[in-house]
Enzyme design. Sequence first.
Site, mmCIF file in Angstrom:
data_model
loop_
_atom_site.group_PDB
_atom_site.id
_atom_site.type_symbol
_atom_site.label_atom_id
_atom_site.label_comp_id
_atom_site.label_asym_id
_atom_site.label_seq_id
_atom_site.Cartn_x
_atom_site.Cartn_y
_atom_site.Cartn_z
ATOM 1 N N GLY A 58 0.972 -1.078 0.054
ATOM 2 C CA GLY A 58 0.073 0.092 0.157
ATOM 3 C C GLY A 58 0.971 1.022 -0.209
ATOM 4 O O GLY A 58 2.002 1.260 0.190
ATOM 5 N N CYS A 85 4.876 -6.638 1.667
ATOM 6 C CA CYS A 85 5.367 -5.150 1.728
ATOM 7 C C CYS A 85 4.573 -4.334 2.693
ATOM 8 O O CYS A 85 4.816 -4.444 4.049
ATOM 9 C CB CYS A 85 5.161 -4.391 0.221
ATOM 10 S SG CYS A 85 6.101 -3.041 -0.099
ATOM 11 N N TYR A 86 3.621 -3.474 2.610
ATOM 12 C CA TYR A 86 3.118 -2.692 3.551
ATOM 13 C C TYR A 86 2.161 -3.775 4.557
ATOM 14 O O TYR A 86 2.293 -3.762 5.704
ATOM 15 C CB TYR A 86 1.928 -1.798 3.011
ATOM 16 C CG TYR A 86 1.195 -0.858 4.115
ATOM 17 C CD1 TYR A 86 1.871 0.241 4.345
ATOM 18 C CD2 TYR A 86 0.053 -1.441 4.703
ATOM 19 C CE1 TYR A 86 1.305 1.065 5.524
ATOM 20 C CE2 TYR A 86 -0.373 -0.680 5.766
ATOM 21 C CZ TYR A 86 -0.022 0.548 6.045
ATOM 22 O OH TYR A 86 -0.906 1.262 6.777
ATOM 23 N N HIS A 176 7.922 -8.137 -3.787
ATOM 24 C CA HIS A 176 6.603 -8.232 -4.384
ATOM 25 C C HIS A 176 6.660 -9.545 -5.190
ATOM 26 O O HIS A 176 7.024 -9.700 -6.352
ATOM 27 C CB HIS A 176 6.236 -7.039 -5.335
ATOM 28 C CG HIS A 176 6.027 -5.912 -4.219
ATOM 29 N ND1 HIS A 176 4.691 -5.750 -4.168
ATOM 30 C CD2 HIS A 176 6.741 -4.817 -3.977
ATOM 31 C CE1 HIS A 176 4.737 -4.453 -3.306
ATOM 32 N NE2 HIS A 176 6.002 -4.069 -3.204
ATOM 33 N N GLU A 178 4.117 -10.820 -6.279
ATOM 34 C CA GLU A 178 3.060 -11.054 -7.592
ATOM 35 C C GLU A 178 3.648 -10.320 -8.777
ATOM 36 O O GLU A 178 2.940 -10.778 -9.824
ATOM 37 C CB GLU A 178 2.007 -10.274 -6.811
ATOM 38 C CG GLU A 178 2.217 -8.776 -6.783
ATOM 39 C CD GLU A 178 2.483 -8.337 -5.271
ATOM 40 O OE1 GLU A 178 3.594 -9.211 -4.729
ATOM 41 O OE2 GLU A 178 2.475 -7.182 -4.922
ATOM 42 N N SER A 230 -21.634 -8.125 -28.363
ATOM 43 C CA SER A 230 -20.811 -6.974 -29.219
ATOM 44 C C SER A 230 -19.526 -7.490 -30.082
ATOM 45 O O SER A 230 -19.159 -6.843 -30.642
ATOM 46 C CB SER A 230 -20.199 -5.808 -28.086
ATOM 47 O OG SER A 230 -19.100 -6.775 -27.270
ATOM 48 N N GLY A 231 -19.292 -8.646 -29.758
ATOM 49 C CA GLY A 231 -18.099 -9.298 -30.306
ATOM 50 C C GLY A 231 -17.116 -9.361 -29.633
ATOM 51 O O GLY A 231 -16.005 -9.712 -29.908
ATOM 52 N N ASP A 234 -15.818 -10.401 -23.576
ATOM 53 C CA ASP A 234 -16.485 -10.633 -22.285
ATOM 54 C C ASP A 234 -18.126 -11.075 -22.861
ATOM 55 O O ASP A 234 -18.592 -12.242 -22.147
ATOM 56 C CB ASP A 234 -16.828 -9.612 -21.645
ATOM 57 C CG ASP A 234 -15.376 -9.125 -20.957
ATOM 58 O OD1 ASP A 234 -14.270 -10.023 -20.905
ATOM 59 O OD2 ASP A 234 -15.258 -7.950 -20.381
ATOM 60 N N LYS A 382 -10.125 -11.167 -16.401
ATOM 61 C CA LYS A 382 -10.008 -10.961 -17.870
ATOM 62 C C LYS A 382 -9.380 -12.369 -18.290
ATOM 63 O O LYS A 382 -9.750 -12.918 -19.230
ATOM 64 C CB LYS A 382 -9.233 -9.932 -18.457
ATOM 65 C CG LYS A 382 -9.385 -9.674 -19.915
ATOM 66 C CD LYS A 382 -10.817 -8.909 -20.015
ATOM 67 C CE LYS A 382 -10.981 -8.403 -21.482
ATOM 68 N NZ LYS A 382 -12.157 -7.800 -21.574
#
Length: 526
Positions: A58, A85-86, A176, A178, A230-231, A234, A382
């Site tokens: 953070g 971290c934080y 980190h 990640e 919409s193509g 999603d 996503k």
Amino acid sequence: MPNIHDQRLLIIDFGSQYTQLIARRVRECGVYCEIHPFDVPDHFIAEYAPMGVILSGGPETVTAGSTPRLPEAMLAMGVPILGICYGMQTLAEQLGGVVQASDQREFGHAQIRAEQPSLLISALGGAEAGHRDVWMSHGDKVTKLPEGFVVTASTASAPIAAMEDPQRRLYGVQFHPEVTHTAKGDQLFSVFARDICGCEGSWTAENIVEDAIAQVRAQVGSDRVVLGLSGGVDSSVVAALLARAIGDQLTCIFVDNGLLRLHERDEVEAAFAPDSGIGSSLALQIKTVDAKDEFMQKLAGLSDPEDKRKAIGNTFIDVFEREALALDGVKWLAQGTIYPDVIESAASKYGKAHVIKSHHNVGGLPARMALSLVEPLRELFKDEVRRIGRHLGLPDSLVFRHPFPGPGLGVRILGEVKAEYADVLRRADHIFLTELRAAGLYEQVSQAFAVYLPVKSVGVVGDARRYAHVIALRAVETVDFMTARSARLPYDLIELVSNRIINEIEAVSRVVYDVSSKPPATIEWE
Ligand code: XMP
């Protein structure tokens, strides 16, 4: 099938720009997790009953008294906690350790040295006493361990770069894991989620699909559902999922607003056609509505970007509502809302790192139409949406598409939108994307497109003078679309695209390449 949400971790967000990455890494280990702000109420923590907790980094400092802290209820739960971290600093401070500001910020690549045998740190690989490459980004550091902790790794500037109390299963890392710059950071999450917390890894594409199908069936019963297709990735994945779940109770409405890319409508219809890979097993009903003229009429005379966006959004709502209400007995509206949208709208009042998006494609629809919402992708990132899209049999050309804005070419034709400009832009855009694909670079960039600049410029083609409009090419690299940099495309490719566009499209006299970063520019030109 086991309930895939039963074994879950809780990610506590202290406002780091990397919080969503933490959740994605955990999900990649096959473990479900949710992100919640640090100020969630105690009763939520008890009800959620995680098998482990990860605390994000953070922007604040724990050396100030008024900054965020970990809810005491979480410490009392007795489940494993990993602070990053934080998150590590507040864990240390709340358990009686000391955190101090460093003289120097440590930012970027660093090497840690393992200090003690540690399951977590050894996940990063390397020789037992060797060095591991990690990514650091911090100003403060832990200078005194809390009772019961040992140092498991250090760096030249941070003697306590990782700490743990294996008895209580409490862990902290200053770096980190990640971000991909930390080599084998994903392994660290796997060891934490699966070996330390004991999650089995049932969060797989196959299980997610089965679970979503069961949930949709339970939610809508025998009611009819309408979906705006919409193509984009999603809505295509929602269509494929719902078709599997409820078959012909679903009707998709595809609105051709005249602002689509070349062949877009054909591609979507082909992707779901009865003889396609996915279509053969689904009875998907797609109602295509040709509303090109209606959109062009509404856009006539408008040149302000916000006015254009509003006109396109409102016209979409009008057309969609008209078509949906013409269907008998529709009770539900399906939408492709994904997890980052959910996190953003639920962000903590404190969440300084959150940027509120101003783009909404179909805002206003559910309230106006009195339909209830079905959002089967609400829990997914996503990359998970893409994975289940592939699992459902959608073609890669749909699943790995670059994002395309709701207002379409409407925000890529500067100023007033005209049908003839849209025709030119479609062709120029198609040439660009075709050559980008042929060069094997489409997947390397995050988004690429052409923009129509209705300013006149002189050119010479053959022996003739040409006084015509300009096309700008834009290609960007980005992780989150909040910041981006212009892609370093090979000059030869840009030149080839430029030559093809000017030679093949008479209405264009010049092509330019946009090298602006975001910020200060945005990705789209309007
Ligand atoms: P900007 O231009 O804000 O774009 O840097 C960031 C990302 O959002 C997309 N974008 C939109 N998407 N409706 C959408 O659905 C919109 O009005 C809209 N405007 C921008 C843009 O293509 C990029 O991926």
